[in-house]
Structure formats: C-alpha cells, structure tokens
Scaffold this active site. Structure first.
Site, PDB file in Angstrom:
ATOM      1  N   TYR A  48       0.837  -1.203   0.000  1.00  0.00           N
ATOM      2  CA  TYR A  48       0.000   0.000   0.000  1.00  0.00           C
ATOM      3  C   TYR A  48       0.872   1.253   0.000  1.00  0.00           C
ATOM      4  CZ  TYR A  48      -3.717  -3.206   1.576  1.00  0.00           C
ATOM      5  OH  TYR A  48      -4.613  -4.240   1.701  1.00  0.00           O
ATOM      6  N   HIS A 106       0.710 -11.573   1.756  1.00  0.00           N
ATOM      7  CA  HIS A 106      -0.298 -10.816   1.023  1.00  0.00           C
ATOM      8  C   HIS A 106      -0.903 -11.592  -0.149  1.00  0.00           C
ATOM      9  CE1 HIS A 106      -1.443  -6.367   0.053  1.00  0.00           C
ATOM     10  NE2 HIS A 106      -2.451  -7.187  -0.159  1.00  0.00           N
TER      11      HIS A 106
END
Length: 287
Positions: A48, A106
């Site tokens: 992110y 992730h």
C-alpha cells in the site's frame, strides 16, 4: 469494541480501519481520524506504500500502543525467508513499533513457504504476535496449513454480501482460522446500495445499507476492515453494534452470494502476472 479470539488466544477487534488505496500523503490524517472516532485496529500492507503514514499516526495519536492492533502484509517481491525477514524489519521501522500484532502473506505466489518460515521466526522473537495469509483460496490455504507448525490465524479474503466465502470458511474452521474481509461493503458498488433486500432490512432497523452489510459479516464471526477517507463514514461504519439482524434477515442475505468473476480471480493467469509485476509498476520508490 467487540473482539474475536484468534487461534493462538489473542483477542483482535472485529471491526478495523483499512488503508488500501489511501494515498501516502493522506494516510496519517485518515488513521488519526479513525483512531479519534474509536477504531483500534488498523490494516495496512507493504504494497500500500503507506506504512509510514500509519506509523506517524501511531506515534501521534496518544493511545497506548498496547491498545492498538496493527496489521501489515509481506508483498510478493519480498517473498522468501531472507527477503521476508528483512522486509519485516523495514515494516517495523516504518510503523514505528517494536511489534506487529498480525502479519500476513499478502498473495499466494512466489516463495511463500520461505516467507512463512521468516514469519514464524518473527513470532518466536517477539516481533509479531500472530501470523496469517491473504487471498489464499481453499486449495492453497489447506496445502500451507497442513505443512506448517504455526497454523494461520487469519485468511484475508474479498468478503461481502456478494462474495460470502462459504467454502473458504468451511475449510478454515478445522484450523481455527478466521476470515478477515477486505472490500466488506463491496468497495461501495452501486449495486450494494440499490439492492432491495438490503434496503428493506436497513429501513426496518433505522440503519444504512452499508451498516447492514457490515453487520451481516460481524454476525458470521468475520473480521471486517472497511476503508473510507471521510470521518462521517468512519463513524457510520463503526456504529453497528447496537442492533442485530434476525435469523430470517440473515437467511435472506445469503442468496445474494455470486460466483466469482474470473477476471478478478487469483486463478486467472493474467491476474497473477499483474500481481507479480505490481511492485515494479506502482512502488513510488522505484519510480
């Protein structure tokens, strides 16, 4: 805040604040706003590119670190035992914390077994409290869970009224692994807010459609991390613990579940290629 107990005995807030697609320059302000209205769980990720904003907010918020629950995730480009270990140290530095409450792999690609070994060592060293995965479909999830010493505490999946993840929930139950919902309000899709079933239920409770969608997940024992950059929406998403859906209302929402769109599936080769190139394309440090 209502909590849920993970399979290692740690209590995690069942509703948190997600910062996916929150711009790095806005992240500190948004996380401070979220903590200010009552959130104690913050979800970020290496990919992110806003961990530093989360860290700055943690340092400035005035809430003891022990009262916050911080989640981050190891990205594909940091897969493998050595790279993952180094990336965990980098995340700790950016987050300005001595430990991470929940650390996830992730994506189910590259050397995620090596990443898991690094994460297990981080738990043993006291740098991480709980570990899990993200976007692992039942087949890959079971393969990993059957071959590691520390079973995943969480599997973060796209989960909402249109993507209910019943198959994943069934397979994860035997390991005590909780679903953590990303896109819990379907990324504010107009279809959600126009749905007559959800609108009728919302009206009967004096709530919004988004609140009903979140409440549905909470009553299933799912962890949710809605994202918004607006303080009023943060408050609205948090205000779901003063009502309950009836059994009939819960049953009426279940048929809204849909087959997964293959274009967004992790079994789509084009999606896999996109994810493998993601860091090279979007990492500001590489530009």
């Amino acid at each position: 805040m209502q909590t849920i107990k993970l399979n290692n005995g740690i209590d995690m807030p069942q509703l948190g604040y997600g910062v996916y697609l929150v711009a790095p320059e806005a992240c500190e302000r948004c996380v401070l706003d979220a903590i200010g209205v009552g959130y104690r769980s913050i979800d970020t990720a290496q990919a992110y590119y806003n961990e530093e904003g989360v860290g700055a907010a943690i340092a400035k918020c005035g809430i003891p670190r022990s009262e916050l629950f911080i989640t981050t995730k190891v990205w594909i480009s940091n897969a493998g035992e050595q790279r993952a270990a180094a990336s965990i140290e980098e995340s700790l530095r950016k987050l300005r914390t001595d430990y991470i409450d929940l650390l996830l792999i992730h994506q189910p690609f590259s050397d995620y077994y090596g990443t898991w070994r690094a994460m297990e060592k981080a738990v043993a060293a006291g740098k991480v409290r709980a570990i899990g995965v993200s976007n692992f479909y039942p087949d890959r999830f079971v393969d990993l869970a059957e071959n590691v010493a520390v079973k995943p505490a969480v599997n973060q999946l796209r989960t909402n009224v249109f993507s209910q993840q019943w198959d994943a929930e069934k397979e994860q139950e035997r390991y005590g692994t909780k679903i953590m919902a990303w896109a819990p309000i379907a990324q504010a899709d107009a279809e959600l807010f126009d749905n007559p079933t959800l609108r009728a239920i919302a009206e009967s409770h004096g709530k919004t459609v988004a609140q009903v969608a979140l409440r549905y997940l909470i009553q299933r024992g799912i962890i949710a991390i809605p994202k918004t950059t607006h303080t009023e929406r943060m408050k609205e998403n948090l205000d779901i613990f003063d009502f309950a859906l009836t059994d009939e209302e819960m049953a009426s929402i279940r048929p809204l579940d849909k087959p997964q769109d293959f274009s967004r599936s992790h079994r789509n080769p084009e999606m896999v290629r996109f994810l493998l190139e993601y860091d090279k394309r979007f990492n500001p440090a590489r530009k």
